[in-house]
Design an enzyme around this catalytic site. Structure first.
Site, mmCIF file in Angstrom:
data_model
loop_
_atom_site.group_PDB
_atom_site.id
_atom_site.type_symbol
_atom_site.label_atom_id
_atom_site.label_comp_id
_atom_site.label_asym_id
_atom_site.label_seq_id
_atom_site.Cartn_x
_atom_site.Cartn_y
_atom_site.Cartn_z
ATOM 1 N N GLY A 345 0.806 -1.216 0.000
ATOM 2 C CA GLY A 345 0.000 0.000 0.000
ATOM 3 C C GLY A 345 0.840 1.267 0.000
ATOM 4 N N GLU A 368 11.832 8.130 -28.232
ATOM 5 C CA GLU A 368 12.883 7.789 -29.216
ATOM 6 C C GLU A 368 12.672 6.404 -29.827
ATOM 7 O OE1 GLU A 368 16.909 8.999 -28.533
ATOM 8 O OE2 GLU A 368 16.302 10.460 -27.026
ATOM 9 N N THR A 370 9.183 3.550 -29.891
ATOM 10 C CA THR A 370 8.495 2.655 -28.966
ATOM 11 C C THR A 370 9.153 1.272 -28.956
ATOM 12 O OG1 THR A 370 6.992 1.872 -30.690
ATOM 13 C CG2 THR A 370 6.313 3.836 -29.434
ATOM 14 N N GLU A 372 7.763 -1.365 -29.799
ATOM 15 C CA GLU A 372 7.370 -2.013 -31.048
ATOM 16 C C GLU A 372 8.302 -1.609 -32.189
ATOM 17 O OE1 GLU A 372 4.335 -2.288 -28.142
ATOM 18 O OE2 GLU A 372 5.302 -0.482 -28.947
#
Length: 385
Positions: A345, A368, A370, A372
């Site tokens: 928590g 700069e 992703t 992907e």
């Protein structure tokens, strides 16, 4: 516990920079982290002080006012800053590896002499403008256009998600000068702050990296002389890809520093927090989390310093920088997530540092290129005949 890569040799210069930046961060940055984050305050004076330490022109030769160092030392500085506040590491990296390095790599002798000493000293802050609202990774179809106008150029369009965009004293801009999608259809320009027709637009209200300034840049009939052009007409996109090869090493270092900051906070907390009469680090569930976090950080550190060493040797780093950036940015997110889990928590509230590392870490997988895009680059490189 030492989180530096165990197999990497460390020079005396690197050790000196590591300690110098660590002391600076503890003195100038750490006491202000919460305030800067809450108010999205961009501490420009900090970067002037970093310039006095030689950190704003680390890659710039000494004869042009820089420190004349390499990527090995540069990576170390970013990691140390990012362990304390990734926002500062991000803005320092954008200044060094994007704006300043673009001028260093492709500027004329006159441009280097005019701009680099002031950028390297920290007197000036640099920005770099490639990304646009509707293109993102599809930079070849950018809509910001520069057309020949007399003996100069007229620029119209806008850029977004530009680090240091409002406070930057000089921006390296990539604008389209040819057909959309043409790899020779863009050109780079140096745009000093205050140039008529060039203004900063909206500042983004961000999830993380809130002390790093991210703004829109607007160009409305912005007239500039041809002397502001960097390199040949049509070479801007190709220049940008080469700049990004080095820039991704910066973001890899940013990811490593962010991960280390979250890990060290979680490690210390796990030893202090008592449950059922013993430290929670004594429980295998927590100990194994820490083991995975440490292992991922070691791998990311080694990949990042490997890419830095290749860059310093003048080797092609497209594959190595993408691998390092991809691995370290995803590691930062995983480690920050586990750090929050270890805090329980308390990890969800702003009184403890891992909440901020958790928010900051996600940018590493986006900026700069992703994750992907990194996988596209990596697969293209490894499948190349």
């Amino acid at each position: 516990m030492n989180t530096q890569p165990v197999e990497n040799s460390i020079s005396d210069t690197r050790l000196m920079i590591e300690q110098s930046v660590r002391d600076f961060a503890a003195r100038e940055i750490k006491p202000n982290i919460s305030l800067w984050d809450e108010e999205q305050f961009f501490p420009k004076d900090v970067f002037r002080k970093l310039g006095e330490l030689g950190l704003m022109g680390m890659l710039v030769p000494e004869e042009l006012g820089g420190a004349g160092l390499g990527y090995d030392e540069y990576v170390t500085a970013i990691i140390e800053l990012s362990k304390v506040d990734p926002s500062i590491g991000l803005s320092m990296a954008a200044h060094n590896s994007l704006c300043t390095n673009h001028i260093l790599m492709f500027g004329s002798d006159e441009q280097k002499k005019e701009y680099l000493p002031r950028l390297a000293s920290g007197e000036w802050l640099g920005a770099w403008g490639l990304t646009e609202h509707n293109t993102g990774s599809d930079a070849g179809n950018m809509q910001t256009v520069a057309i020949i106008d007399g003996d100069g150029w007229k620029i119209n369009g806008s850029k977004n998600f530009i680090t240091n965009g409002k406070s930057g004293d000089v921006t390296v801009l990539i604008a389209r000068t040819g057909e959309p999608g043409d790899k020779h259809g863009a050109t780079a320009f140096i745009i000093p702050q205050g140039t008529p027709g060039f203004t900063a637009g909206r500042k983004e209200n961000k999830l993380g990296m809130r002390a790093s300034e991210t703004v829109e840049l607007i160009f409305q009939d912005c007239h500039i002389p041809d002397s502001f052009r960097i390199g040949d007409v049509g070479e801007g996109f190709i220049q940008s890809l080469k700049v990004l090869d080095g820039g991704r090493i910066s973001i890899a270092a940013l990811g490593v520093g962010t991960a280390i900051g979250a890990y060290e906070a979680a490690l210390a907390y796990s030893k202090e927090r008592k449950q059922f009469g013993k430290s929670i680090s004594d429980f295998q569930a927590i100990a194994f989390k820490l083991a995975d976090m440490y292992t991922d950080i070691q791998a990311s550190s080694l990949l990042t310093y490997h890419a830095a060493s290749m860059k310093d040797r003048g080797e092609k780093v497209t594959l190595a920088s993408s691998v390092a950036k991809y691995h370290s940015s995803e590691t930062a997110v995983r480690v920050a997530n586990e750090a929050v889990q270890i805090f329980g928590g308390y990890g969800f509230v702003k009184d403890y540092p891992v909440e901020k590392f958790y928010r900051d870490s996600k940018l590493c997988t986006i900026g700069e290129g992703t994750s992907e895009i990194q996988k596209m680059v990596i697969s293209k490189e490894i499948l190349r005949d």
